[in-house]
Design an enzyme around this catalytic site. Structure first.
Site, PDB file in Angstrom:
ATOM      1  N   ASP A   1       0.722  -1.226  -0.031  1.00  0.00           N
ATOM      2  CA  ASP A   1      -0.197  -0.131  -0.144  1.00  0.00           C
ATOM      3  C   ASP A   1       0.574   1.147  -0.089  1.00  0.00           C
ATOM      4  O   ASP A   1       2.119   1.077  -0.384  1.00  0.00           O
ATOM      5  CB  ASP A   1      -0.774  -0.156   1.145  1.00  0.00           C
TER       6      ASP A   1
ATOM      7  N   ASP B   1      -3.192   3.752  17.647  1.00  0.00           N
ATOM      8  CA  ASP B   1      -3.850   2.439  17.355  1.00  0.00           C
ATOM      9  C   ASP B   1      -3.096   1.650  16.890  1.00  0.00           C
ATOM     10  O   ASP B   1      -3.562   0.495  16.673  1.00  0.00           O
ATOM     11  CB  ASP B   1      -5.116   2.859  16.572  1.00  0.00           C
TER      12      ASP B   1
ATOM     13  N   ASP C   1      10.588  -0.291   1.491  1.00  0.00           N
ATOM     14  CA  ASP C   1      10.056   0.738   0.356  1.00  0.00           C
ATOM     15  C   ASP C   1      10.546   0.295  -0.828  1.00  0.00           C
ATOM     16  O   ASP C   1      11.737  -0.034  -1.393  1.00  0.00           O
ATOM     17  CB  ASP C   1      11.018   2.011   0.671  1.00  0.00           C
TER      18      ASP C   1
ATOM     19  N   HIS D   1      -4.359   6.360   3.322  1.00  0.00           N
ATOM     20  CA  HIS D   1      -4.847   4.889   2.791  1.00  0.00           C
ATOM     21  C   HIS D   1      -4.411   3.663   3.480  1.00  0.00           C
ATOM     22  O   HIS D   1      -4.933   2.878   4.220  1.00  0.00           O
ATOM     23  CB  HIS D   1      -4.793   4.908   1.286  1.00  0.00           C
TER      24      HIS D   1
ATOM     25  N   ALA E   1      -7.586  -8.662  -8.086  1.00  0.00           N
ATOM     26  CA  ALA E   1      -8.894  -9.505  -7.290  1.00  0.00           C
ATOM     27  C   ALA E   1      -9.321 -10.698  -8.201  1.00  0.00           C
ATOM     28  O   ALA E   1      -9.645 -11.696  -8.047  1.00  0.00           O
ATOM     29  CB  ALA E   1      -9.861  -8.495  -7.053  1.00  0.00           C
TER      30      ALA E   1
ATOM     31  N   SER F   1     -11.323  -1.452  -0.685  1.00  0.00           N
ATOM     32  CA  SER F   1     -10.046  -1.717   0.110  1.00  0.00           C
ATOM     33  C   SER F   1     -10.365  -1.945   1.535  1.00  0.00           C
ATOM     34  O   SER F   1      -9.631  -2.950   1.993  1.00  0.00           O
ATOM     35  CB  SER F   1      -9.468  -0.224  -0.058  1.00  0.00           C
TER      36      SER F   1
END
Length: 512
Positions: free
Chosen positions: A258, A267, A277, A288, A387, A439
């Site tokens: 991502d 959190d 990276d 995102h 997908a 997502s």
């Protein structure tokens, strides 16, 4: 008559035959019959046996010449002349479709016509070489001035640079992939040629094993809004609190391919155990990637689907939400495999990609659970990848009323649905945002897969797919459909189904 060369009629008839062939006016049978009749045989061959133009494969009695059709250059007639048939058989003729070479009276060697097929065959084979994948007509989701080459691992960098110069390209980077054992090179097209043209031209270089476009993929999120309602309705919809009494994803590694994740968010404290990276850009954390991480593993103000998992953060997309390339995604997937990821979340979508398919197949072969967002391109869109790849569990999104997310893709490849509309998620700098898109639905199913693996580490990817689909609560049309797949995922039912105890089996009925 005794002073006349008796073979002259042969030569005259042969010449007549060739002229007829060149004009496209005679079939193979009429050629043979006309030739025999010109010799005064009334259609009968030498020796009185008659002409067997097809019955014996085209061989004339008493003749050693080749058979036809397919006889390697045409029949040989006694006493003079070889008719060279067209290289592709009979049909519409033109200049050069048939050639006659006469023997002289002294039996001088016959010159042979050149066989063009020998020179053409290697070119035809090169044109049919696999691994050179031209983007489909109308496809624009790729870097317009780059191409990816698949070359042998034994190819040195100087040799690769020489290949690039010869093809008017410049090497930008080279990457060896441990999982697929491939060496890919990213090259820039220097002269403005279209990517498809370059790929086709590379077929003739036998040192190149394959070539394709460097495709572009986009993260699948809708417009974000300020956090107005802290309620996490997805927890109730997926029966996650009950499932967490049995498993929280402890000791399971989930890789997130991502944008950069803010690992300092309260959190997500201690969640990201390693990062990679793939871009080389100094990007800042992005909403995102941070939101996807929280949907999977949050354990503060928010509760993720698997609050005890550890994350492998892969930076493959820019911090401004820019598209990720095939090569950067492949780098991230390869690193995730080497880092022992059990689940890989791919909340992005784009075109079909041969190299990506090869990588996903290798990951599935290692037992990695692959989960991806179905895509936000709407009901009329073609299936999006990864997908739609058969190695992947595709997830679509629903809202608080179990309605399908309006922008979600459709298709029989969709496995299950999960909440993905107005999801409260973590954002950079200790903030929160409401996020929507397939997502976030995919991220929650990735978390549920981690719960299953904690419950039963022996489960393979196929078993996890089956459990998710058979325990899902049916939505929409009865049975599996193109909108919801098998229905809304049920974390409790899935976790119970993954257990060893026989008492767990009775608890696998999905909630109504």
């Amino acid at each position: 008559m005794s002073g006349i060369d008796r073979r002259s009629p042969l030569k005259r008839a042969a010449r007549m035959t060739v002229v007829a062939l060149a004009a496209g006016a005679m079939t193979l049978a009429s050629v043979a019959d006309g030739f025999a009749r010109s010799l005064g045989g009334g259609g009968r061959g030498f020796g009185g046996d008659g002409m067997r133009s097809f019955g014996n494969g085209g061989r004339f009695p008493g003749n050693d010449g080749p058979r036809f059709p397919g006889g390697g250059g045409g029949p040989r007639f006694p006493g003079g002349g070889v008719i060279m048939l067209p290289p592709h058989g009979y049909g519409p003729s033109g200049p050069g479709t048939a050639v006659i070479v006469d023997d002289d009276d002294q039996g001088a060697p016959r010159p042979r016509a050149k066989k063009a097929t020998k020179k053409q065959k290697p070119q035809k084979q090169l044109a049919q070489r696999g691994g050179f994948n031209v983007p489909p007509v109308g496809e624009r989701r790729f870097v317009p001035n780059e191409v990816l080459l698949n070359v042998s691992a034994a190819t040195s960098i100087p040799a690769l640079d020489a290949i690039a110069r010869r093809n008017r390209l410049t090497r930008l980077e080279t990457q060896d992939f441990t999982l697929t054992r491939r060496r890919l090179a990213r090259l820039r097209i220097n002269d403005g040629r279209p990517v498809a043209t370059v790929i086709r031209s590379l077929r003739s270089d036998t040192r190149i094993l394959g070539a394709q476009a460097n495709h572009l993929y986009a993260v699948q999120q809708g417009p974000a809004s300020a956090a107005a309602d802290p309620m996490q309705y997805s927890l109730t919809k997926l029966r996650l609190p009950e499932a967490h009494a049995l498993a929280k994803g402890a000791s399971v590694l989930v890789a997130v391919i991502d944008t950069p994740i803010d690992a300092t968010h309260p959190d997500l404290a201690g969640v990201v155990v390693s990062s990679f990276d793939a871009t080389g850009a100094a990007d800042k954390p992005h909403p995102h990637g941070t939101g996807i991480a929280s949907a999977i593993a949050a354990h503060g103000k928010l509760t993720g689907a698997a609050p005890a998992v550890k994350l492998l953060a892969v930076h493959a997309f820019g911090s401004v939400g820019s598209d990720g390339t095939s090569l950067n995604i492949l780098k991230g997937l390869d690193w995730a495999a080497k880092s022992k990821a059990s689940v890989i979340n791919m909340s992005f979508a784009g075109p079909a990609d041969p190299e990506l398919h090869t990588m996903l197949k290798a990951l599935r072969g290692r037992g990695v659970v692959l989960i991806a967002a179905a895509g936000n391109a709407g009901p009329k869109s073609r299936p999006l990848y990864p997908a739609a790849d058969p190695q992947v569990i595709a997830v679509t999104a629903t809202d608080i009323s179990d309605n399908l997310f309006g922008q979600a893709n459709r298709g029989t490849h969709i496995a299950v649905a999960a909440p993905g509309v107005n999801i409260l998620a973590a954002a950079p700098n200790s903030s929160y945002q409401m996020q929507s898109g397939t997502s976030f639905a995919a991220a929650q199913v990735s978390g549920i897969a981690a719960l299953l693996l904690e419950r039963n580490p022996k489960l393979d990817a196929g078993s996890i797919r089956r459990i998710l689909m058979t325990t899902a609560r049916d939505l929409g049309a009865p049975g599996h459909d193109e909108q919801f797949g098998s229905g809304l995922a049920d974390a409790l039912g899935a976790v119970m189904s993954a257990g060893h105890k026989s008492s767990d089996v009775s608890a696998t009925t999905p909630a109504n």
